[in-house]
Scaffold this motif. Sequence first.
Motif, PDB file in Angstrom:
ATOM      1  N   ALA A  55      -0.462  -2.812   3.275  1.00 22.28           N
ATOM      2  CA  ALA A  55       0.040  -3.956   2.501  1.00 22.28           C
ATOM      3  C   ALA A  55      -0.942  -4.297   1.396  1.00 22.28           C
ATOM      4  CB  ALA A  55       0.236  -5.157   3.404  1.00 22.28           C
ATOM      5  N   THR A  56      -0.466  -5.025   0.410  1.00 26.11           N
ATOM      6  CA  THR A  56      -1.329  -5.672  -0.568  1.00 26.11           C
ATOM      7  C   THR A  56      -1.039  -7.156  -0.481  1.00 26.11           C
ATOM      8  OG1 THR A  56       0.275  -5.393  -2.339  1.00 26.11           O
ATOM      9  CG2 THR A  56      -1.415  -3.693  -2.139  1.00 26.11           C
ATOM     10  N   SER A  57      -2.054  -7.959  -0.770  1.00 23.39           N
ATOM     11  CA  SER A  57      -1.875  -9.409  -0.680  1.00 23.39           C
ATOM     12  C   SER A  57      -2.742 -10.099  -1.719  1.00 23.39           C
ATOM     13  CB  SER A  57      -2.236  -9.909   0.723  1.00 23.39           C
ATOM     14  OG  SER A  57      -3.586  -9.644   1.013  1.00 23.39           O
ATOM     15  N   ALA A  58      -2.434 -11.353  -1.966  1.00 25.36           N
ATOM     16  CA  ALA A  58      -3.251 -12.159  -2.875  1.00 25.36           C
ATOM     17  C   ALA A  58      -4.641 -12.337  -2.277  1.00 25.36           C
ATOM     18  CB  ALA A  58      -2.602 -13.515  -3.088  1.00 25.36           C
ATOM     19  N   ALA A  59      -5.628 -12.517  -3.128  1.00 25.27           N
ATOM     20  CA  ALA A  59      -7.006 -12.684  -2.683  1.00 25.27           C
ATOM     21  C   ALA A  59      -7.185 -13.883  -1.757  1.00 25.27           C
ATOM     22  CB  ALA A  59      -7.930 -12.827  -3.886  1.00 25.27           C
ATOM     23  N   SER A  60      -6.317 -14.861  -1.872  1.00 28.48           N
ATOM     24  CA  SER A  60      -6.426 -16.053  -1.029  1.00 28.48           C
ATOM     25  C   SER A  60      -5.952 -15.806   0.403  1.00 28.48           C
ATOM     26  CB  SER A  60      -5.622 -17.200  -1.645  1.00 28.48           C
ATOM     27  OG  SER A  60      -4.265 -16.800  -1.790  1.00 28.48           O
ATOM     28  N   ASP A  61      -5.252 -14.701   0.641  1.00 29.10           N
ATOM     29  CA  ASP A  61      -4.753 -14.371   1.978  1.00 29.10           C
ATOM     30  C   ASP A  61      -5.711 -13.377   2.625  1.00 29.10           C
ATOM     31  OD1 ASP A  61      -3.315 -13.951   4.261  1.00 29.10           O
ATOM     32  OD2 ASP A  61      -1.607 -13.004   3.265  1.00 29.10           O
ATOM     33  N   LEU A  62      -6.657 -13.879   3.394  1.00 31.68           N
ATOM     34  CA  LEU A  62      -7.723 -13.057   3.948  1.00 31.68           C
ATOM     35  C   LEU A  62      -7.417 -12.471   5.322  1.00 31.68           C
ATOM     36  CD1 LEU A  62     -10.829 -15.134   2.834  1.00 31.68           C
ATOM     37  CD2 LEU A  62      -9.881 -13.080   1.770  1.00 31.68           C
ATOM     38  N   THR A  63      -6.202 -12.646   5.827  1.00 31.44           N
ATOM     39  CA  THR A  63      -5.851 -12.037   7.111  1.00 31.44           C
ATOM     40  C   THR A  63      -4.616 -11.153   6.955  1.00 31.44           C
ATOM     41  OG1 THR A  63      -4.473 -13.886   7.834  1.00 31.44           O
ATOM     42  CG2 THR A  63      -6.802 -13.941   8.482  1.00 31.44           C
ATOM     43  N   TYR A  64      -4.571 -10.133   7.791  1.00 31.82           N
ATOM     44  CA  TYR A  64      -3.414  -9.233   7.818  1.00 31.82           C
ATOM     45  C   TYR A  64      -3.220  -8.777   9.254  1.00 31.82           C
ATOM     46  CZ  TYR A  64      -0.295  -5.353   7.166  1.00 31.82           C
ATOM     47  OH  TYR A  64       0.783  -4.519   7.264  1.00 31.82           O
ATOM     48  N   THR A  65      -1.962  -8.653   9.673  1.00 32.27           N
ATOM     49  CA  THR A  65      -1.653  -8.167  11.016  1.00 32.27           C
ATOM     50  C   THR A  65      -1.112  -6.747  10.926  1.00 32.27           C
ATOM     51  OG1 THR A  65      -1.173 -10.399  11.798  1.00 32.27           O
ATOM     52  CG2 THR A  65      -0.341  -8.578  13.134  1.00 32.27           C
ATOM     53  N   TYR A  66      -1.891  -5.814  11.435  1.00 29.85           N
ATOM     54  CA  TYR A  66      -1.452  -4.419  11.556  1.00 29.85           C
ATOM     55  C   TYR A  66      -0.619  -4.302  12.823  1.00 29.85           C
ATOM     56  CZ  TYR A  66      -5.209  -2.999   8.313  1.00 29.85           C
ATOM     57  OH  TYR A  66      -6.030  -2.840   7.221  1.00 29.85           O
ATOM     58  N   ARG A  67       0.333  -3.397  12.838  1.00 31.53           N
ATOM     59  CA  ARG A  67       1.122  -3.096  14.032  1.00 31.53           C
ATOM     60  C   ARG A  67       1.040  -1.600  14.274  1.00 31.53           C
ATOM     61  NH1 ARG A  67       2.811  -7.872  15.184  1.00 31.53           N
ATOM     62  NH2 ARG A  67       3.585  -9.276  13.606  1.00 31.53           N
ATOM     63  N   PHE A  68       0.458  -1.229  15.425  1.00 29.34           N
ATOM     64  CA  PHE A  68       0.195   0.168  15.713  1.00 29.34           C
ATOM     65  C   PHE A  68       0.986   0.671  16.912  1.00 29.34           C
ATOM     66  CE2 PHE A  68      -3.925  -1.047  13.690  1.00 29.34           C
ATOM     67  CZ  PHE A  68      -3.804  -0.230  12.570  1.00 29.34           C
ATOM     68  N   ALA A  69       1.445   1.923  16.801  1.00 25.37           N
ATOM     69  CA  ALA A  69       2.031   2.646  17.921  1.00 25.37           C
ATOM     70  C   ALA A  69       0.863   3.165  18.777  1.00 25.37           C
ATOM     71  CB  ALA A  69       2.883   3.800  17.413  1.00 25.37           C
ATOM     72  N   ALA A  70       1.177   3.912  19.819  1.00 25.56           N
ATOM     73  CA  ALA A  70       0.124   4.462  20.674  1.00 25.56           C
ATOM     74  C   ALA A  70      -0.773   5.391  19.859  1.00 25.56           C
ATOM     75  CB  ALA A  70       0.752   5.212  21.831  1.00 25.56           C
ATOM     76  N   GLY A  71      -2.065   5.366  20.130  1.00 26.83           N
ATOM     77  CA  GLY A  71      -3.020   6.227  19.441  1.00 26.83           C
ATOM     78  C   GLY A  71      -4.267   5.457  19.055  1.00 26.83           C
ATOM     79  N   ALA A  72      -5.171   6.122  18.361  1.00 29.39           N
ATOM     80  CA  ALA A  72      -6.407   5.508  17.867  1.00 29.39           C
ATOM     81  C   ALA A  72      -6.342   5.470  16.342  1.00 29.39           C
ATOM     82  CB  ALA A  72      -7.605   6.307  18.332  1.00 29.39           C
ATOM     83  N   TYR A  73      -6.709   4.335  15.764  1.00 35.94           N
ATOM     84  CA  TYR A  73      -6.577   4.125  14.322  1.00 35.94           C
ATOM     85  C   TYR A  73      -7.849   3.555  13.732  1.00 35.94           C
ATOM     86  CZ  TYR A  73      -1.630   4.648  15.326  1.00 35.94           C
ATOM     87  OH  TYR A  73      -0.426   5.141  15.741  1.00 35.94           O
ATOM     88  N   GLU A  74      -8.032   3.748  12.415  1.00 40.22           N
ATOM     89  CA  GLU A  74      -9.106   3.136  11.655  1.00 40.22           C
ATOM     90  C   GLU A  74      -8.456   2.239  10.601  1.00 40.22           C
ATOM     91  OE1 GLU A  74     -12.614   6.107  11.024  1.00 40.22           O
ATOM     92  OE2 GLU A  74     -10.710   7.188  10.767  1.00 40.22           O
ATOM     93  N   ILE A  75      -9.143   1.146  10.254  1.00 39.77           N
ATOM     94  CA  ILE A  75      -8.638   0.233   9.225  1.00 39.77           C
ATOM     95  C   ILE A  75      -9.742  -0.037   8.211  1.00 39.77           C
ATOM     96  CG2 ILE A  75      -6.917  -0.820  10.725  1.00 39.77           C
ATOM     97  CD1 ILE A  75      -8.802  -3.209  11.103  1.00 39.77           C
ATOM     98  N   LYS A  76      -9.329  -0.388   6.986  1.00 41.93           N
ATOM     99  CA  LYS A  76     -10.300  -0.787   5.963  1.00 41.93           C
ATOM    100  C   LYS A  76      -9.577  -1.500   4.836  1.00 41.93           C
ATOM    101  CE  LYS A  76     -10.609   3.149   2.793  1.00 41.93           C
ATOM    102  NZ  LYS A  76     -11.542   4.069   2.144  1.00 41.93           N
ATOM    103  N   LEU A  77     -10.374  -2.059   3.926  1.00 41.90           N
ATOM    104  CA  LEU A  77      -9.863  -2.679   2.701  1.00 41.90           C
ATOM    105  C   LEU A  77     -10.121  -1.747   1.546  1.00 41.90           C
ATOM    106  CD1 LEU A  77     -11.093  -6.305   3.239  1.00 41.90           C
ATOM    107  CD2 LEU A  77      -8.734  -5.570   3.006  1.00 41.90           C
TER     108      LEU A  77
END
Length: 77
Positions: A55-77
Amino acid sequence: MSDTPSAALTIASYEPRTGQAPLAVVATARLTAGRFDRLTWLWRPEGTEAWQIAATSAASDLTYTYRFAAGAYEIKL
């Protein structure tokens, strides 16, 4: 060269770190330097090279909810 310093962003926290799929992981961003207008939240399956845009969001929105299926994941900005 731009007079605007580049932004330094980091994911300050994310929870939960493990759980049953589908798993909702709430990540919180923190600005560590500079300024920015938008955030781009990224993810990839662990061990792969290609980052996917969640997703992309405005700078004022500092939270995001990822939704993951089974597995191992990495996240970043």
